[in-house]
Design a protein around this motif. Sequence first.
Motif: not given
Length: 224
Positions: A19-25, A106-107, A110, A114
Amino acid sequence: MRLLLIEDNLPLASAIIDMLQAHGHLVDFAADGHLGLQLALASPPDVLLLDIGLPGIDGTTVCHRLRERSDRHVPVLMLTARDAIGDKLQGFAAGADDYLVKPFDDAELLARCLALARRHRVGQPNLLQVGPLSIDRRSGRAWRAGTLLELAQVPQSILLILAEAWPRTVTRSELVQRLWGDEAPPSDPLRSHLYLLRQALDRPFEGEMLRTVHGVGFRLEASP
Protein backbone atom coordinates in the motif's frame (compact mmCIF):
# COMPACT_ATOMS: atom_id res chain seq x y z
CA MET A 1 8.44 9.53 2.67
CA ARG A 2 10.96 6.93 3.69
CA LEU A 3 9.42 4.62 6.27
CA LEU A 4 10.61 1.74 8.40
CA LEU A 5 8.10 -0.98 9.25
CA ILE A 6 8.87 -3.36 12.14
CA GLU A 7 6.17 -6.05 12.11
CA ASP A 8 6.37 -9.81 12.61
CA ASN A 9 3.03 -10.61 10.96
CA LEU A 10 4.35 -11.19 7.44
CA PRO A 11 1.02 -11.10 5.54
CA LEU A 12 0.11 -7.82 7.28
CA ALA A 13 3.58 -6.41 6.69
CA SER A 14 3.39 -7.29 3.01
CA ALA A 15 0.00 -5.60 2.66
CA ILE A 16 1.24 -2.43 4.39
CA ILE A 17 4.40 -2.29 2.26
CA ASP A 18 2.42 -2.78 -0.98
CA MET A 19 0.00 0.00 0.00
CA LEU A 20 2.73 2.49 0.93
CA GLN A 21 4.81 1.73 -2.15
CA ALA A 22 1.71 2.15 -4.33
CA HIS A 23 1.52 5.72 -3.01
CA GLY A 24 5.15 6.35 -3.96
CA HIS A 25 6.81 5.90 -0.58
CA LEU A 26 9.98 3.96 0.21
CA VAL A 27 9.71 1.26 2.87
CA ASP A 28 12.39 -0.62 4.79
CA PHE A 29 11.30 -3.68 6.77
CA ALA A 30 12.31 -5.77 9.76
CA ALA A 31 10.43 -8.69 11.32
CA ASP A 32 12.00 -8.52 14.78
CA GLY A 33 12.86 -5.86 17.33
CA HIS A 34 16.64 -6.24 17.31
CA LEU A 35 17.04 -5.79 13.55
CA GLY A 36 14.43 -3.03 13.49
CA LEU A 37 16.25 -1.03 16.14
CA GLN A 38 19.55 -1.42 14.27
CA LEU A 39 17.97 -0.12 11.06
CA ALA A 40 16.28 2.81 12.82
CA LEU A 41 19.55 3.90 14.43
CA ALA A 42 21.70 3.36 11.34
CA SER A 43 19.40 5.24 8.95
CA PRO A 44 16.59 7.12 10.75
CA PRO A 45 13.37 7.02 8.71
CA ASP A 46 10.84 9.82 8.29
CA VAL A 47 8.32 7.66 10.20
CA LEU A 48 8.74 4.40 12.09
CA LEU A 49 5.77 2.00 12.03
CA LEU A 50 6.26 -0.17 15.08
CA ASP A 51 4.32 -3.24 16.22
CA ILE A 52 4.30 -3.83 19.99
CA GLY A 53 4.28 -7.64 20.06
CA LEU A 54 7.63 -8.41 18.43
CA PRO A 55 10.08 -11.30 18.81
CA GLY A 56 13.48 -10.48 20.23
CA ILE A 57 12.62 -7.23 21.99
CA ASP A 58 9.09 -5.85 22.03
CA GLY A 59 8.02 -2.62 20.38
CA THR A 60 7.84 -0.63 23.61
CA THR A 61 11.48 -1.50 24.36
CA VAL A 62 12.50 -0.70 20.78
CA CYS A 63 10.91 2.74 21.10
CA HIS A 64 12.51 3.39 24.48
CA ARG A 65 16.00 2.39 23.27
CA LEU A 66 15.59 4.45 20.09
CA ARG A 67 14.82 7.53 22.18
CA GLU A 68 17.87 6.85 24.35
CA ARG A 69 20.34 6.29 21.51
CA SER A 70 19.24 8.34 18.50
CA ASP A 71 20.62 11.85 18.03
CA ARG A 72 17.43 12.95 16.32
CA HIS A 73 13.70 12.53 16.85
CA VAL A 74 12.20 9.73 14.75
CA PRO A 75 8.37 9.90 14.72
CA VAL A 76 6.97 6.57 15.95
CA LEU A 77 3.51 5.25 15.08
CA MET A 78 2.64 2.24 17.25
CA LEU A 79 0.68 -0.54 15.55
CA THR A 80 -0.96 -2.97 17.93
CA ALA A 81 -3.98 -5.13 18.60
CA ARG A 82 -3.98 -3.97 22.20
CA ASP A 83 -6.55 -1.25 22.80
CA ALA A 84 -6.48 -0.89 26.60
CA ILE A 85 -5.64 2.58 27.90
CA GLY A 86 -2.77 1.13 29.94
CA ASP A 87 -1.05 -0.19 26.82
CA LYS A 88 -1.43 3.17 25.10
CA LEU A 89 0.02 5.06 28.05
CA GLN A 90 2.92 2.62 28.22
CA GLY A 91 3.66 3.22 24.56
CA PHE A 92 3.49 6.99 24.91
CA ALA A 93 5.69 6.83 28.01
CA ALA A 94 8.31 4.99 25.94
CA GLY A 95 8.26 7.85 23.44
CA ALA A 96 5.64 6.91 20.81
CA ASP A 97 4.08 9.82 18.92
CA ASP A 98 0.85 8.18 17.78
CA TYR A 99 -1.05 4.93 18.23
CA LEU A 100 -3.16 2.92 15.77
CA VAL A 101 -5.12 -0.16 16.85
CA LYS A 102 -5.42 -3.16 14.52
CA PRO A 103 -7.34 -3.72 12.36
CA PHE A 104 -7.03 -0.31 10.73
CA ASP A 105 -7.96 1.26 7.42
CA ASP A 106 -5.21 1.83 4.86
CA ALA A 107 -6.30 5.43 4.37
CA GLU A 108 -6.06 6.16 8.09
CA LEU A 109 -2.60 4.60 8.34
CA LEU A 110 -1.37 6.68 5.41
CA ALA A 111 -2.91 9.85 6.84
CA ARG A 112 -1.27 9.28 10.24
CA CYS A 113 2.12 8.74 8.57
CA LEU A 114 1.80 11.90 6.48
CA ALA A 115 0.78 13.93 9.53
CA LEU A 116 3.80 12.72 11.50
CA ALA A 117 6.18 13.32 8.60
CA ARG A 118 4.94 16.89 8.13
CA ARG A 119 5.55 17.94 11.72
CA HIS A 120 8.37 20.41 12.01
CA ARG A 121 10.35 18.20 14.36
CA VAL A 122 11.07 15.44 11.81
CA GLY A 123 14.82 14.94 11.64
CA GLN A 124 15.47 17.69 14.15
CA PRO A 125 17.71 17.38 17.22
CA ASN A 126 16.15 16.05 20.38
CA LEU A 127 16.55 19.34 22.29
CA LEU A 128 13.51 21.59 21.84
CA GLN A 129 13.83 25.25 22.85
CA VAL A 130 11.02 27.76 23.51
CA GLY A 131 12.35 30.92 25.14
CA PRO A 132 13.78 29.96 28.56
CA LEU A 133 12.24 26.48 28.28
CA SER A 134 14.33 23.51 27.11
CA ILE A 135 12.93 20.00 26.60
CA ASP A 136 14.96 16.89 25.86
CA ARG A 137 12.61 14.73 23.80
CA ARG A 138 14.80 11.69 24.37
CA SER A 139 14.69 11.74 28.18
CA GLY A 140 11.46 13.74 28.61
CA ARG A 141 13.19 16.11 31.02
CA ALA A 142 12.46 19.84 30.88
CA TRP A 143 14.24 22.91 32.25
CA ARG A 144 13.23 26.52 32.65
CA ALA A 145 16.12 28.97 32.84
CA GLY A 146 18.42 26.03 33.60
CA THR A 147 16.29 24.71 36.48
CA LEU A 148 15.03 21.13 36.11
CA LEU A 149 11.23 20.91 36.30
CA GLU A 150 9.73 18.12 38.38
CA LEU A 151 6.84 16.87 36.25
CA ALA A 152 4.55 13.84 36.38
CA GLN A 153 3.89 11.94 33.16
CA VAL A 154 0.72 13.69 31.95
CA PRO A 155 1.85 17.28 32.71
CA GLN A 156 5.14 16.42 31.01
CA SER A 157 3.23 15.21 27.93
CA ILE A 158 1.10 18.37 27.89
CA LEU A 159 4.22 20.55 28.02
CA LEU A 160 5.81 18.68 25.12
CA ILE A 161 2.65 18.98 23.00
CA LEU A 162 2.46 22.74 23.64
CA ALA A 163 6.16 23.23 22.95
CA GLU A 164 6.00 21.34 19.67
CA ALA A 165 2.97 23.39 18.62
CA TRP A 166 4.50 26.74 19.66
CA PRO A 167 3.59 29.50 18.84
CA ARG A 168 0.22 27.98 17.89
CA THR A 169 -2.60 27.69 20.41
CA VAL A 170 -3.58 24.06 21.10
CA THR A 171 -7.29 23.52 21.63
CA ARG A 172 -8.62 21.73 24.68
CA SER A 173 -10.15 19.00 22.52
CA GLU A 174 -6.83 18.47 20.69
CA LEU A 175 -5.00 18.05 23.99
CA VAL A 176 -7.55 15.53 25.25
CA GLN A 177 -7.35 13.56 21.99
CA ARG A 178 -3.54 13.52 21.97
CA LEU A 179 -3.35 12.42 25.60
CA TRP A 180 -6.16 9.88 25.88
CA GLY A 181 -7.57 9.26 22.40
CA ASP A 182 -11.16 8.07 22.58
CA GLU A 183 -10.80 6.90 26.19
CA ALA A 184 -10.59 10.23 28.02
CA PRO A 185 -11.36 10.15 31.76
CA PRO A 186 -14.77 11.50 32.86
CA SER A 187 -15.50 15.10 33.96
CA ASP A 188 -12.63 17.53 33.20
CA PRO A 189 -9.52 15.41 32.60
CA LEU A 190 -7.22 18.38 31.99
CA ARG A 191 -7.90 20.60 34.99
CA SER A 192 -5.72 18.93 37.61
CA HIS A 193 -2.89 18.17 35.16
CA LEU A 194 -2.76 21.78 33.95
CA TYR A 195 -2.68 22.93 37.56
CA LEU A 196 0.31 20.67 38.27
CA LEU A 197 2.05 21.88 35.12
CA ARG A 198 1.59 25.52 36.15
CA GLN A 199 2.94 24.77 39.62
CA ALA A 200 6.16 23.40 38.13
CA LEU A 201 6.55 25.61 35.05
CA ASP A 202 5.44 29.03 36.31
CA ARG A 203 5.09 29.30 40.07
CA PRO A 204 8.82 29.32 40.98
CA PHE A 205 9.66 31.84 38.23
CA GLU A 206 8.84 35.39 37.14
CA GLY A 207 6.25 35.54 34.37
CA GLU A 208 3.81 32.93 33.11
CA MET A 209 4.75 30.76 30.17
CA LEU A 210 1.54 28.71 30.17
CA ARG A 211 -1.28 30.91 28.92
CA THR A 212 -4.98 30.14 28.67
CA VAL A 213 -6.60 31.45 25.49
CA HIS A 214 -10.20 31.75 26.65
CA GLY A 215 -12.65 29.87 24.51
CA VAL A 216 -9.85 28.31 22.46
CA GLY A 217 -7.20 26.43 24.44
CA PHE A 218 -3.63 26.85 25.68
CA ARG A 219 -0.25 28.03 24.41
CA LEU A 220 3.26 28.76 25.57
CA GLU A 221 4.74 32.26 25.70
CA ALA A 222 8.43 32.37 24.83
CA SER A 223 8.89 35.76 26.51
CA PRO A 224 6.68 35.67 29.63
